[in-house]
Design a protein around this motif. Structure first.
Motif, PDB file in Angstrom:
ATOM      1  N   MET A  85      31.146  46.330 -24.448  1.00  0.00           N
ATOM      2  CA  MET A  85      30.594  45.069 -23.971  1.00  0.00           C
ATOM      3  C   MET A  85      30.783  44.021 -25.058  1.00  0.00           C
ATOM      4  O   MET A  85      30.274  44.164 -26.171  1.00  0.00           O
ATOM      5  N   VAL A  86      31.513  42.969 -24.731  1.00  0.00           N
ATOM      6  CA  VAL A  86      31.778  41.885 -25.671  1.00  0.00           C
ATOM      7  C   VAL A  86      30.748  40.785 -25.410  1.00  0.00           C
ATOM      8  O   VAL A  86      30.656  40.262 -24.288  1.00  0.00           O
ATOM      9  N   GLU A  87      29.997  40.419 -26.458  1.00  0.00           N
ATOM     10  CA  GLU A  87      28.904  39.461 -26.311  1.00  0.00           C
ATOM     11  C   GLU A  87      29.132  38.290 -27.262  1.00  0.00           C
ATOM     12  O   GLU A  87      29.136  38.452 -28.486  1.00  0.00           O
ATOM     13  N   GLY A  88      29.340  37.077 -26.698  1.00  0.00           N
ATOM     14  CA  GLY A  88      29.606  35.899 -27.506  1.00  0.00           C
ATOM     15  C   GLY A  88      28.332  35.145 -27.873  1.00  0.00           C
ATOM     16  O   GLY A  88      27.382  35.077 -27.080  1.00  0.00           O
ATOM     17  N   HIS A  89      28.307  34.562 -29.083  1.00  0.00           N
ATOM     18  CA  HIS A  89      27.173  33.768 -29.571  1.00  0.00           C
ATOM     19  C   HIS A  89      27.694  32.499 -30.228  1.00  0.00           C
ATOM     20  O   HIS A  89      28.737  32.517 -30.906  1.00  0.00           O
TER      21      HIS A  89
ATOM     22  N   LEU B 261      31.276  23.502 -19.903  1.00  0.00           N
ATOM     23  CA  LEU B 261      30.164  22.573 -19.810  1.00  0.00           C
ATOM     24  C   LEU B 261      29.309  22.544 -21.070  1.00  0.00           C
ATOM     25  O   LEU B 261      28.804  21.498 -21.465  1.00  0.00           O
ATOM     26  N   ASP B 262      29.119  23.723 -21.676  1.00  0.00           N
ATOM     27  CA  ASP B 262      28.196  23.783 -22.810  1.00  0.00           C
ATOM     28  C   ASP B 262      28.493  25.020 -23.657  1.00  0.00           C
ATOM     29  O   ASP B 262      29.494  25.719 -23.440  1.00  0.00           O
ATOM     30  N   ASN B 263      27.616  25.302 -24.634  1.00  0.00           N
ATOM     31  CA  ASN B 263      27.813  26.452 -25.529  1.00  0.00           C
ATOM     32  C   ASN B 263      27.784  27.779 -24.780  1.00  0.00           C
ATOM     33  O   ASN B 263      28.425  28.747 -25.205  1.00  0.00           O
ATOM     34  N   TRP B 264      27.006  27.822 -23.705  1.00  0.00           N
ATOM     35  CA  TRP B 264      26.953  29.065 -22.935  1.00  0.00           C
ATOM     36  C   TRP B 264      28.332  29.353 -22.316  1.00  0.00           C
ATOM     37  O   TRP B 264      28.830  30.480 -22.361  1.00  0.00           O
ATOM     38  N   ASP B 265      28.918  28.342 -21.732  1.00  0.00           N
ATOM     39  CA  ASP B 265      30.262  28.512 -21.195  1.00  0.00           C
ATOM     40  C   ASP B 265      31.228  28.942 -22.292  1.00  0.00           C
ATOM     41  O   ASP B 265      32.085  29.816 -22.087  1.00  0.00           O
ATOM     42  N   LEU B 266      31.102  28.312 -23.460  1.00  0.00           N
ATOM     43  CA  LEU B 266      32.003  28.627 -24.566  1.00  0.00           C
ATOM     44  C   LEU B 266      31.849  30.089 -24.997  1.00  0.00           C
ATOM     45  O   LEU B 266      32.836  30.793 -25.226  1.00  0.00           O
ATOM     46  N   SER B 267      30.591  30.566 -25.089  1.00  0.00           N
ATOM     47  CA  SER B 267      30.360  31.947 -25.533  1.00  0.00           C
ATOM     48  C   SER B 267      30.937  32.951 -24.539  1.00  0.00           C
ATOM     49  O   SER B 267      31.515  33.971 -24.931  1.00  0.00           O
ATOM     50  N   VAL B 268      30.801  32.651 -23.242  1.00  0.00           N
ATOM     51  CA  VAL B 268      31.344  33.561 -22.223  1.00  0.00           C
ATOM     52  C   VAL B 268      32.871  33.523 -22.226  1.00  0.00           C
ATOM     53  O   VAL B 268      33.539  34.565 -22.118  1.00  0.00           O
ATOM     54  N   LYS B 269      33.427  32.319 -22.359  1.00  0.00           N
ATOM     55  CA  LYS B 269      34.886  32.189 -22.356  1.00  0.00           C
ATOM     56  C   LYS B 269      35.498  32.918 -23.545  1.00  0.00           C
ATOM     57  O   LYS B 269      36.561  33.559 -23.420  1.00  0.00           O
ATOM     58  N   ARG B 270      34.832  32.873 -24.695  1.00  0.00           N
ATOM     59  CA  ARG B 270      35.313  33.609 -25.862  1.00  0.00           C
ATOM     60  C   ARG B 270      35.257  35.117 -25.606  1.00  0.00           C
ATOM     61  O   ARG B 270      36.147  35.864 -26.018  1.00  0.00           O
ATOM     62  N   SER B 271      34.215  35.566 -24.914  1.00  0.00           N
ATOM     63  CA  SER B 271      34.099  36.999 -24.580  1.00  0.00           C
ATOM     64  C   SER B 271      35.225  37.438 -23.672  1.00  0.00           C
ATOM     65  O   SER B 271      35.840  38.500 -23.866  1.00  0.00           O
TER      66      SER B 271
END
Length: 286
Positions: A190-194, A207-217
């Motif tokens: 499980m890859v988890e972005g922060h 849209l925001d940091n949440w999108d960025l963390s998921v996209k990086r994952s």
């Protein structure tokens, strides 16, 4: 003659008076003696009455104690009868308890075996990761968190600022992680972005940091897939800036919070299922 008669009468009268006084004194002494005897008898009588009252009270006390002893004796007899029944039942209960303890010991032993196997798997996994990835890079951390093995990679090692495209250095590290996962087909990753808490405002599809963390994952998941990891073993997740390691009050701290964690999750459902089943059984019997 007349004078002689008068003298004789006087003498007789005088003699008679003397005898009556003597008798009176004797009677008076006798009366005093009798009175003393009566007083003595009265004192003795009162003492006897007092002793009689005390004896009666003592007698009543002894009667009450005797009655209590008889009652207690009867109660003991009844209790003895009950104890005889209870002893027989107690022996059966003890026997059942011993059997139950043997069963619980067996179940506990099985639980310990399962946990030992799980710990062994975790230790082997940590060893494999450290052997493959190495320990010389401060931007790479391999550890165990709540019995789950993870590898934490610094943001600067994986991505450029504000980007979700992985670097060449990241591909080298991910290749080593993929080697470990590919060698364990019963594992999941499980890859988890922060991210830090600096707002993402670069526009585009994010849209925001949440999108960025998921996209990086998802970028890392795709890279692992290209390295041969089965897609069904991969999970992409993002936490945005909602789970920081430290306060986002300095540039150094924000760099610490920008990270990606890859959890290596062994599929040991059979161990967990056995543990859950046994614990439910133990709770029912307890």
């Amino acid at each position: 003659m007349k004078k002689l008669l008068i003298f004789g009468a006087a003498a007789l009268l005088t003699l008679s008076s003397c005898v009556s006084k003597k008798d009176y004194m004797a009677l008076e002494d006798k009366h005093k003696e009798t009175q003393d005897l009566l007083n003595t008898a009265t004192v003795k009588l009162n003492k006897c009455l007092a002793d009689e009252a005390a004896s009666a009270a003592r007698l009543q006390e002894l009667k009450d104690r005797l009655a209590d002893m008889k009652s207690s004796n009867q109660a003991l007899i009844e209790t003895s009868k009950d104890l005889t029944v209870l002893t027989a039942q107690g022996a059966k209960n003890v026997e059942k308890s011993l059997e139950s303890l043997k069963e619980k010991d067996l179940k506990i032993s099985r639980l310990q075996d399962a946990l030992t196997k799980k710990d062994s798997v975790t230790l082997a996994l940590v060893t494999s990761l450290k052997k493959e990835v190495g320990l010389n890079d401060e931007d790479i951390e391999i550890n165990v968190e709540k019995s789950v093995v993870f590898i934490s990679l610094s943001d600067k090692l994986l991505f450029k600022s504000g980007s979700y495209n992985i670097t060449n250095r990241a591909k080298e590290i991910l290749a080593k992680v993929a080697t470990v996962i590919n060698g364990k087909p019963n594992f999941e990753a499980m890859v988890e972005g922060h991210t830090d808490n600096v707002p993402y405002n670069r526009g585009g599809v994010l849209l925001d940091n949440w999108d960025l963390s998921v996209k990086r994952s998802t970028s890392i998941v795709r890279a692992l897939q290209e390295l041969g990891v089965k897609p069904e073993q991969l999970i992409a997740a993002g936490r945005g800036d909602h789970l920081p390691l430290v306060s986002n009050d300095t540039a150094e701290n924000r760099a610490i919070n920008r990270r990606t964690k890859i959890y290596i999750l062994p599929k040991i459902d059979q161990f967990y299922e056995m543990i859950e089943t046994e614990m439910k059984e133990l709770s029912k019997e307890g």
